[in-house]
Scaffold this motif. Sequence first.
Motif, PDB file in Angstrom:
ATOM      1  N   CYS A  50      29.907  12.516  22.289  1.00 18.45           N
ATOM      2  CA  CYS A  50      28.904  13.227  21.507  1.00 18.45           C
ATOM      3  C   CYS A  50      29.204  14.708  21.587  1.00 18.45           C
ATOM      4  N   GLU A  51      28.439  15.507  20.875  1.00 15.72           N
ATOM      5  CA  GLU A  51      28.781  16.932  20.767  1.00 15.72           C
ATOM      6  C   GLU A  51      28.486  17.737  22.017  1.00 15.72           C
ATOM      7  N   LEU A  52      27.799  17.158  22.993  1.00 19.01           N
ATOM      8  CA  LEU A  52      27.408  17.922  24.176  1.00 19.01           C
ATOM      9  C   LEU A  52      28.606  18.430  24.977  1.00 19.01           C
ATOM     10  N   TYR A  53      29.740  17.751  24.877  1.00 19.09           N
ATOM     11  CA  TYR A  53      30.924  18.173  25.648  1.00 19.09           C
ATOM     12  C   TYR A  53      31.395  19.574  25.244  1.00 19.09           C
ATOM     13  N   ARG A  54      31.074  20.002  24.036  1.00 21.91           N
ATOM     14  CA  ARG A  54      31.606  21.279  23.534  1.00 21.91           C
ATOM     15  C   ARG A  54      31.063  22.472  24.313  1.00 21.91           C
ATOM     16  N   ASP A  55      29.804  22.394  24.729  1.00 15.94           N
ATOM     17  CA  ASP A  55      29.181  23.540  25.380  1.00 15.94           C
ATOM     18  C   ASP A  55      29.026  23.365  26.886  1.00 15.94           C
ATOM     19  N   ALA A  56      29.039  22.144  27.368  1.00  9.93           N
ATOM     20  CA  ALA A  56      28.938  21.906  28.806  1.00  9.93           C
ATOM     21  C   ALA A  56      30.230  22.326  29.505  1.00  9.93           C
ATOM     22  N   SER A  57      30.113  22.683  30.771  1.00 13.58           N
ATOM     23  CA  SER A  57      31.299  23.088  31.531  1.00 13.58           C
ATOM     24  C   SER A  57      32.211  21.912  31.818  1.00 13.58           C
ATOM     25  N   GLN A  58      31.615  20.752  32.055  1.00 19.32           N
ATOM     26  CA  GLN A  58      32.401  19.580  32.442  1.00 19.32           C
ATOM     27  C   GLN A  58      31.517  18.340  32.401  1.00 19.32           C
ATOM     28  N   THR A  59      32.162  17.189  32.442  1.00 16.28           N
ATOM     29  CA  THR A  59      31.439  15.934  32.615  1.00 16.28           C
ATOM     30  C   THR A  59      30.936  15.845  34.046  1.00 16.28           C
ATOM     31  N   GLY A 100      21.783  19.234  35.404  1.00 14.25           N
ATOM     32  CA  GLY A 100      21.196  20.527  35.121  1.00 14.25           C
ATOM     33  C   GLY A 100      22.246  21.619  35.188  1.00 14.25           C
ATOM     34  N   ASP A 101      21.786  22.854  35.204  1.00 13.55           N
ATOM     35  CA  ASP A 101      22.704  23.987  35.169  1.00 13.55           C
ATOM     36  C   ASP A 101      23.648  24.001  36.370  1.00 13.55           C
ATOM     37  N   LEU A 102      23.115  23.838  37.567  1.00 10.25           N
ATOM     38  CA  LEU A 102      23.956  23.879  38.763  1.00 10.25           C
ATOM     39  C   LEU A 102      24.880  22.670  38.834  1.00 10.25           C
ATOM     40  N   GLU A 103      24.367  21.509  38.438  1.00 11.16           N
ATOM     41  CA  GLU A 103      25.204  20.308  38.406  1.00 11.16           C
ATOM     42  C   GLU A 103      26.375  20.486  37.438  1.00 11.16           C
ATOM     43  N   ASP A 104      26.095  21.097  36.301  1.00 19.17           N
ATOM     44  CA  ASP A 104      27.134  21.354  35.305  1.00 19.17           C
ATOM     45  C   ASP A 104      28.213  22.269  35.876  1.00 19.17           C
ATOM     46  N   GLN A 105      27.816  23.241  36.670  1.00 20.30           N
ATOM     47  CA  GLN A 105      28.783  24.159  37.262  1.00 20.30           C
ATOM     48  C   GLN A 105      29.609  23.499  38.361  1.00 20.30           C
ATOM     49  N   THR A 155      21.787   9.261  33.085  1.00 20.12           N
ATOM     50  CA  THR A 155      21.879   8.557  31.810  1.00 20.12           C
ATOM     51  C   THR A 155      22.863   9.250  30.877  1.00 20.12           C
ATOM     52  N   VAL A 156      22.820  10.574  30.841  1.00 18.19           N
ATOM     53  CA  VAL A 156      23.720  11.398  30.022  1.00 18.19           C
ATOM     54  C   VAL A 156      24.561  12.246  30.961  1.00 18.19           C
ATOM     55  N   LYS A 157      25.854  12.322  30.706  1.00 20.53           N
ATOM     56  CA  LYS A 157      26.784  12.938  31.663  1.00 20.53           C
ATOM     57  C   LYS A 157      27.116  14.397  31.366  1.00 20.53           C
ATOM     58  N   HIS A 158      26.614  14.946  30.263  1.00 18.05           N
ATOM     59  CA  HIS A 158      26.826  16.354  29.967  1.00 18.05           C
ATOM     60  C   HIS A 158      25.486  17.079  29.904  1.00 18.05           C
ATOM     61  N   PHE A 159      25.499  18.352  30.280  1.00 13.87           N
ATOM     62  CA  PHE A 159      24.307  19.193  30.297  1.00 13.87           C
ATOM     63  C   PHE A 159      23.947  19.620  28.881  1.00 13.87           C
ATOM     64  N   ARG A 160      22.738  19.287  28.458  1.00 14.88           N
ATOM     65  CA  ARG A 160      22.231  19.751  27.165  1.00 14.88           C
ATOM     66  C   ARG A 160      21.298  20.924  27.407  1.00 14.88           C
ATOM     67  N   PHE A 161      21.549  22.030  26.737  1.00 12.99           N
ATOM     68  CA  PHE A 161      20.767  23.233  26.996  1.00 12.99           C
ATOM     69  C   PHE A 161      20.705  24.100  25.743  1.00 12.99           C
ATOM     70  N   GLU A 162      19.837  25.106  25.809  1.00 15.11           N
ATOM     71  CA  GLU A 162      19.830  26.161  24.801  1.00 15.11           C
ATOM     72  C   GLU A 162      19.931  27.505  25.514  1.00 15.11           C
ATOM     73  N   LEU A 163      20.623  28.437  24.892  1.00 12.59           N
ATOM     74  CA  LEU A 163      20.802  29.752  25.496  1.00 12.59           C
ATOM     75  C   LEU A 163      19.605  30.644  25.181  1.00 12.59           C
ATOM     76  N   ARG A 164      19.075  31.286  26.213  1.00 13.04           N
ATOM     77  CA  ARG A 164      18.057  32.320  26.055  1.00 13.04           C
ATOM     78  C   ARG A 164      18.556  33.535  26.824  1.00 13.04           C
ATOM     79  N   GLY A 165      19.170  34.444  26.088  1.00 16.94           N
ATOM     80  CA  GLY A 165      19.874  35.525  26.753  1.00 16.94           C
ATOM     81  C   GLY A 165      21.073  34.957  27.477  1.00 16.94           C
ATOM     82  N   ARG A 174      20.564  32.938  30.114  1.00 23.98           N
ATOM     83  CA  ARG A 174      20.085  31.728  30.793  1.00 23.98           C
ATOM     84  C   ARG A 174      20.322  30.493  29.938  1.00 23.98           C
ATOM     85  N   ARG A 175      20.693  29.411  30.602  1.00 25.32           N
ATOM     86  CA  ARG A 175      20.869  28.113  29.942  1.00 25.32           C
ATOM     87  C   ARG A 175      19.648  27.263  30.280  1.00 25.32           C
TER      88      ARG A 175
END
Length: 234
Positions: free
Chosen positions: A35-44, A63-68, A100-110, A112-113
């Motif tokens: 799915c498209e989430l891989y494009r913006d996430a740091s990693q699976t 979440g954010d820290l898990e993604d990092q 359930t989902v292996k990539h971080f889905r987020f929106e940027l606010r400044g 912050r993710r």
Amino acid sequence: MSEQTETAPGAQRFIPPRADTIDELRTAAAACQGCELYRDASQTVFGRGGADARVVLVGEQPGDLEDQKGLPFVGPAGRVLRRAVDDAGLDPTRLYLTNTVKHFRFELRGRRRIHQTPDRVHITACRPWLVAEFARLRPEIVVALGATAAKALLGPAFRVTRQRGELLPWPASAQHPEDFTRVPVDSAGRVADAPPARLLATIHPSAVLRADNQEIAYQGLVADLTVAARALTG
């Protein structure tokens, strides 16, 4: 953040048909573009724990820290979960943690993710990884942490608020039990019936952090996990 897509190709074509181990699945998942989430996430962020885990805990998404860091449940909610696991008397060395989902889905606010709940398209696209993980695990207890995980496993009509802490037969209670009933035995393609287990749904540990009364919410999570701990045989 990429715009939501209404359809996704799904993860199935990224899963090696002869992957025998969780480690092989984890390696393959690093290249997933289901799915498209891989494009913006740091990693699976794949599951962690041994194939001999007695309890499998399924959350929503990293979440954010898990993604990092590339590991599930290492952020604030993970710290709540680790404390609750200890207080419930579960052996942390015999747990398998996944989402359930292996990539971080987020929106940027400044800079912050900000976490965004995954949509049905993301859950459906990522479902083959979850099925593949379960095929290589033999848990006695499955714990669905939060509404997203519970609905992914048990169907959209399931409500954690109504049935939390209740032991259900697994995989008989799954929305699609046939996905979890037969498990591979070897790389030659032989399969066998999955051993019967039980499933319990509870709140996600992040709900404790959002609660008006965090102590009451935390004690409820511990009580549910204690049900799981007491249901283990021996």
